[in-house]
Design a protein around this motif. Sequence first.
Motif, PDB file in Angstrom:
ATOM      1  N   GLY A  39      48.626  18.769  -7.627  1.00  0.00           N
ATOM      2  CA  GLY A  39      47.978  18.480  -6.365  1.00  0.00           C
ATOM      3  C   GLY A  39      46.601  17.866  -6.469  1.00  0.00           C
ATOM      4  O   GLY A  39      46.129  17.262  -5.498  1.00  0.00           O
ATOM      5  N   SER A  40      45.930  18.013  -7.601  1.00  0.00           N
ATOM      6  CA  SER A  40      44.616  17.416  -7.770  1.00  0.00           C
ATOM      7  C   SER A  40      44.171  17.542  -9.220  1.00  0.00           C
ATOM      8  O   SER A  40      44.814  18.215 -10.027  1.00  0.00           O
ATOM      9  CB  SER A  40      43.591  18.093  -6.852  1.00  0.00           C
ATOM     10  OG  SER A  40      42.384  17.341  -6.825  1.00  0.00           O
ATOM     11  N   GLN A  63      48.344  23.692  -6.469  1.00  0.00           N
ATOM     12  CA  GLN A  63      49.085  24.849  -6.962  1.00  0.00           C
ATOM     13  C   GLN A  63      48.789  25.041  -8.441  1.00  0.00           C
ATOM     14  O   GLN A  63      48.708  24.060  -9.193  1.00  0.00           O
ATOM     15  CB  GLN A  63      50.583  24.671  -6.745  1.00  0.00           C
ATOM     16  CG  GLN A  63      51.018  24.786  -5.296  1.00  0.00           C
ATOM     17  CD  GLN A  63      52.529  24.815  -5.157  1.00  0.00           C
ATOM     18  OE1 GLN A  63      53.235  24.085  -5.836  1.00  0.00           O
ATOM     19  NE2 GLN A  63      53.020  25.651  -4.264  1.00  0.00           N
ATOM     20  N   LEU A  64      48.635  26.295  -8.846  1.00  0.00           N
ATOM     21  CA  LEU A  64      48.438  26.657 -10.241  1.00  0.00           C
ATOM     22  C   LEU A  64      49.561  27.607 -10.632  1.00  0.00           C
ATOM     23  O   LEU A  64      49.731  28.648  -9.995  1.00  0.00           O
ATOM     24  CB  LEU A  64      47.091  27.353 -10.451  1.00  0.00           C
ATOM     25  CG  LEU A  64      45.815  26.500 -10.441  1.00  0.00           C
ATOM     26  CD1 LEU A  64      45.531  25.903  -9.077  1.00  0.00           C
ATOM     27  CD2 LEU A  64      44.633  27.328 -10.910  1.00  0.00           C
ATOM     28  N   ALA A 120      46.736  14.659 -19.479  1.00  0.00           N
ATOM     29  CA  ALA A 120      47.888  13.875 -19.024  1.00  0.00           C
ATOM     30  C   ALA A 120      48.875  14.750 -18.252  1.00  0.00           C
ATOM     31  O   ALA A 120      49.521  14.297 -17.307  1.00  0.00           O
ATOM     32  CB  ALA A 120      48.572  13.222 -20.212  1.00  0.00           C
ATOM     33  N   LYS A 121      48.980  16.011 -18.676  1.00  0.00           N
ATOM     34  CA  LYS A 121      49.908  16.941 -18.007  1.00  0.00           C
ATOM     35  C   LYS A 121      49.184  17.855 -17.028  1.00  0.00           C
ATOM     36  O   LYS A 121      49.825  18.703 -16.404  1.00  0.00           O
ATOM     37  CB  LYS A 121      50.643  17.770 -19.056  1.00  0.00           C
ATOM     38  CG  LYS A 121      51.543  16.948 -19.967  1.00  0.00           C
ATOM     39  CD  LYS A 121      52.288  17.836 -20.948  1.00  0.00           C
ATOM     40  CE  LYS A 121      53.223  17.009 -21.837  1.00  0.00           C
ATOM     41  NZ  LYS A 121      53.944  17.860 -22.816  1.00  0.00           N
ATOM     42  N   GLU A 145      37.462  25.210  -5.512  1.00  0.00           N
ATOM     43  CA  GLU A 145      37.850  26.143  -6.567  1.00  0.00           C
ATOM     44  C   GLU A 145      39.189  26.766  -6.198  1.00  0.00           C
ATOM     45  O   GLU A 145      39.426  27.124  -5.035  1.00  0.00           O
ATOM     46  CB  GLU A 145      36.782  27.231  -6.725  1.00  0.00           C
ATOM     47  CG  GLU A 145      37.078  28.243  -7.814  1.00  0.00           C
ATOM     48  CD  GLU A 145      35.955  29.254  -7.976  1.00  0.00           C
ATOM     49  OE1 GLU A 145      35.288  29.548  -6.961  1.00  0.00           O
ATOM     50  OE2 GLU A 145      35.739  29.740  -9.099  1.00  0.00           O
ATOM     51  N   PHE A 146      40.045  26.901  -7.189  1.00  0.00           N
ATOM     52  CA  PHE A 146      41.360  27.475  -6.961  1.00  0.00           C
ATOM     53  C   PHE A 146      41.701  28.443  -8.097  1.00  0.00           C
ATOM     54  O   PHE A 146      41.237  28.269  -9.231  1.00  0.00           O
ATOM     55  CB  PHE A 146      42.428  26.380  -6.881  1.00  0.00           C
ATOM     56  CG  PHE A 146      42.240  25.453  -5.710  1.00  0.00           C
ATOM     57  CD1 PHE A 146      41.449  24.325  -5.827  1.00  0.00           C
ATOM     58  CD2 PHE A 146      42.848  25.720  -4.489  1.00  0.00           C
ATOM     59  CE1 PHE A 146      41.257  23.475  -4.758  1.00  0.00           C
ATOM     60  CE2 PHE A 146      42.660  24.876  -3.415  1.00  0.00           C
ATOM     61  CZ  PHE A 146      41.859  23.755  -3.548  1.00  0.00           C
ATOM     62  N   TRP A 147      42.550  29.432  -7.755  1.00  0.00           N
ATOM     63  CA  TRP A 147      42.952  30.458  -8.714  1.00  0.00           C
ATOM     64  C   TRP A 147      44.466  30.497  -8.844  1.00  0.00           C
ATOM     65  O   TRP A 147      45.192  30.271  -7.868  1.00  0.00           O
ATOM     66  CB  TRP A 147      42.473  31.828  -8.241  1.00  0.00           C
ATOM     67  CG  TRP A 147      41.001  31.996  -8.254  1.00  0.00           C
ATOM     68  CD1 TRP A 147      40.127  31.707  -7.252  1.00  0.00           C
ATOM     69  CD2 TRP A 147      40.207  32.520  -9.341  1.00  0.00           C
ATOM     70  NE1 TRP A 147      38.848  32.012  -7.640  1.00  0.00           N
ATOM     71  CE2 TRP A 147      38.859  32.516  -8.915  1.00  0.00           C
ATOM     72  CE3 TRP A 147      40.509  32.992 -10.612  1.00  0.00           C
ATOM     73  CZ2 TRP A 147      37.825  32.962  -9.725  1.00  0.00           C
ATOM     74  CZ3 TRP A 147      39.471  33.432 -11.418  1.00  0.00           C
ATOM     75  CH2 TRP A 147      38.151  33.409 -10.980  1.00  0.00           C
ATOM     76  N   GLY A 148      44.915  30.840 -10.042  1.00  0.00           N
ATOM     77  CA  GLY A 148      46.318  31.115 -10.249  1.00  0.00           C
ATOM     78  C   GLY A 148      46.656  32.519  -9.787  1.00  0.00           C
ATOM     79  O   GLY A 148      45.783  33.299  -9.383  1.00  0.00           O
TER      80      GLY A 148
END
Length: 115
Positions: A26-27, A3-4, A72-73, A103-106
């Motif tokens: 999540g990754s 999730q973004l 870290a965050k 690849e993931f998008w917000g």
Amino acid sequence: QVQLVESGGGLVQPGGSLRLSCAISGSIFSIMGWYRQAPGKQRELVATITSGGNTNYVDSVKGRFTISRDNAKNTVFLQMNSLKPEDTAVYYCNVRRIFPYSEFWGQGTQVTVSS
């Protein structure tokens, strides 16, 4: 599940500043970046940053925008200064892993620069 979650968009006057944030869960991804899409235009790359801190910017934002990440965050930021009306667009967070490729998008956050 990846999730973004983006935040920080809004309305700002020309010459103003905004800071976008994108928290990833999540990754972990080696490449993080920001893209934008203005009405009637194609989505374009704004900036990217690797896990090693190497950055890349589109010419139109060089010297005004700064991309950074907090490993870290698991968060990527885009500090936008000296904003111009032509920066108005929906800004999208993007994360990528090269091997295996993913690849993931917000969801996108609106930035409007107007007086």
